[in-house]
Write a protein that holds these residues in place. Structure first.
Motif, short mmCIF file in Angstrom:
data_model
loop_
_atom_site.label_atom_id
_atom_site.label_comp_id
_atom_site.label_asym_id
_atom_site.label_seq_id
_atom_site.Cartn_x
_atom_site.Cartn_y
_atom_site.Cartn_z
N PRO A 106 52.48 131.81 71.74
CA PRO A 106 53.02 130.62 72.42
C PRO A 106 54.45 130.87 72.90
O PRO A 106 55.21 131.61 72.28
CB PRO A 106 53.00 129.54 71.35
N ARG A 107 54.79 130.26 74.01
CA ARG A 107 56.15 130.36 74.56
C ARG A 107 57.08 129.46 73.75
O ARG A 107 56.66 128.44 73.22
CB ARG A 107 56.18 129.90 76.01
N PRO A 108 58.36 129.81 73.72
CA PRO A 108 59.32 128.92 73.05
C PRO A 108 59.35 127.55 73.73
O PRO A 108 59.14 127.44 74.94
CB PRO A 108 60.66 129.64 73.22
N GLU A 109 59.60 126.51 72.95
CA GLU A 109 59.61 125.15 73.49
C GLU A 109 60.61 124.99 74.62
O GLU A 109 60.34 124.32 75.62
CB GLU A 109 59.92 124.15 72.38
N SER A 110 61.77 125.62 74.51
CA SER A 110 62.79 125.50 75.56
C SER A 110 62.29 126.09 76.88
O SER A 110 62.56 125.55 77.96
CB SER A 110 64.08 126.20 75.14
N GLU A 111 61.53 127.17 76.82
CA GLU A 111 60.98 127.76 78.05
C GLU A 111 59.92 126.85 78.66
O GLU A 111 59.90 126.65 79.88
CB GLU A 111 60.36 129.13 77.74
N ALA A 112 59.08 126.28 77.82
CA ALA A 112 58.06 125.35 78.31
C ALA A 112 58.71 124.13 78.96
O ALA A 112 58.29 123.68 80.03
CB ALA A 112 57.13 124.93 77.18
N GLU A 113 59.75 123.59 78.33
CA GLU A 113 60.45 122.43 78.88
C GLU A 113 61.11 122.76 80.22
O GLU A 113 61.09 121.95 81.15
CB GLU A 113 61.48 121.91 77.89
N ALA A 114 61.67 123.96 80.33
CA ALA A 114 62.30 124.38 81.57
C ALA A 114 61.26 124.49 82.69
O ALA A 114 61.51 124.09 83.83
CB ALA A 114 63.02 125.71 81.39
N ARG A 115 60.09 125.00 82.37
CA ARG A 115 59.03 125.10 83.38
C ARG A 115 58.56 123.72 83.82
O ARG A 115 58.32 123.49 85.00
CB ARG A 115 57.86 125.91 82.84
#
Length: 91
Positions: A11-20
């Motif tokens: 899974p991607r880090p939450e911060s990366e998912a939020e940025a996307r």
């Protein structure tokens, strides 16, 4: 790889998912603003939506027509005629 041939990833880090997600929201906002501008210019009918990348050409044609009018390179009728001829050739 799973037994079904699916590649497993971490899974991607939450911060990366939020940025996307934020990036997608900005893109959606930009598209809806472009659609509104195209409707105001009369090159996109009411209740119609951009459904392909050809719309980029439509938006550029609209922008160039407005630029030409602002620079007094022609009349509104001439700009509409050129824009519509160019876009019909792309359909």
């Amino acid at each position: 790889m799973s037994e079904y041939g699916v590649t497993k990833t971490e899974p991607r880090p939450e911060s990366e998912a939020e940025a996307r997600v934020e990036g997608v929201h900005r893109l959606i906002g930009r598209i809806t603003r472009y659609e509104a501008r195209m409707r105001a210019d009369g090159v996109l009918d009411e209740n119609r939506y951009v459904s392909s990348v050809d719309a980029w050409d439509l938006g550029r044609a609209s922008k160039m027509a407005r630029w030409g009018l602002g620079a007094r390179f022609g009349t509104l009728k001439e700009a509409e005629s050129i824009c519509r001829r160019r876009m019909r050739s792309r359909c």
